[in-house]
Design a protein around this motif. Structure first.
Motif: not given
Length: 257
Positions: A63-84
């Motif tokens: 699990v990768l913690p992230y503050r907000w569920r927004d467009s930056t979270a989508i990019q973060y998940a893509e960068q880390h090859a993870a589901a969101l």
């Protein structure tokens, strides 16, 4: 007039809020996490971030913690090859959200970005602090205490709490109980001294532990999830002692140590 602390008590420190001199401390929310430093910090967000992390850990999901569920979270998940994870209301029958029940039924997921305004935000805040960060819930409090005891380090427990509409902290009693369960397990293993704040959390847990899962369903956080149609998430959170997983935050991700 104040004449200093009684003989044998903890000496004054630069910040009176740091709980200096105690092996185990306790506080609330992001501000508490900043105010009470510890070599090892246990983050507790029972409904539902840290419960979800323990369920994921039991299934081998990072699990990768992230503050907000927004467009930056989508990019973060893509960068880390993870589901969101999406919002509970968006997940449907087969999607993954902050709901621990949805994570338990997930298939073919190895890495998961899990946004949350409380437990996840605090975990990410602590990521660069130099502290070792644990995800603790009622499910793994005993296992986490066993792990932490063996490390022989100063331990701070942070109850995440919730947020009122104005952004102020709402202390969530389920997080107090989860913190208290962990602190009680540390005390049972001889870990101390324990700060007055941490002792209060442990006392709160001892008062209610014989009445779970009923009280978890009846507290405000439990009632909220049940009202919104997620009683199964409250049931999963009430699985006291069911998990032996100890998720540790390493390089921005919770992995089983």
């Amino acid at each position: 007039m104040y004449g200093g602390p009684p003989a044998g008590t903890i000496s004054p420190v630069t910040s009176p809020y740091a709980q200096s001199g105690y092996r185990v401390g306790f506080d609330w929310g992001p501000a508490g996490a900043a105010a009470v430093p510890g070599a090892l910090v246990a983050v507790v967000d029972v409904l539902s971030f840290t419960t979800s992390v323990t369920v994921a850990a039991d299934r081998g999901i990072t699990v990768l913690p992230y503050r907000w569920r927004d467009s930056t979270a989508i990019q973060y998940a893509e960068q880390h090859a993870a589901a969101l994870a999406v919002g509970r209301s968006e997940a449907g029958a087969d999607g993954i959200s902050l709901s621990p029940a949805s994570i338990r039924q997930a298939r073919n997921v190895e890495r998961l970005v899990l946004p949350s305004p409380n437990g996840s935000t605090i975990s990410q805040q602590l990521a660069d602090s130099g502290s070792t960060v644990l995800a603790v819930s009622l499910r793994n409090a005993a296992a986490a205490a066993e792990w932490a005891t063996a490390k022989g380090r100063q331990i701070v427990v942070i109850a995440a709490g919730e947020r009122w509409a104005d952004g102020s902290l709402r202390p969530a009693v389920e997080d107090l109980w989860g913190a208290g369960a962990f602190i009680t397990a540390l005390q049972e293993r001889g870990v101390g001294p324990v700060s007055p704040e941490a002792r209060a959390a442990a006392a709160a847990w001892r008062e209610v532990r014989a009445e779970l899962p009923g009280l978890l369903r009846e507290c405000a956080g439990g009632r909220e999830l049940i009202q919104y149609g997620f009683p199964q998430d409250v049931a999963v959170a009430a699985e006291v002692g069911s998990s032996a997983s100890v998720p540790v935050l390493r390089a921005g991700a919770f992995v089983v140590d």
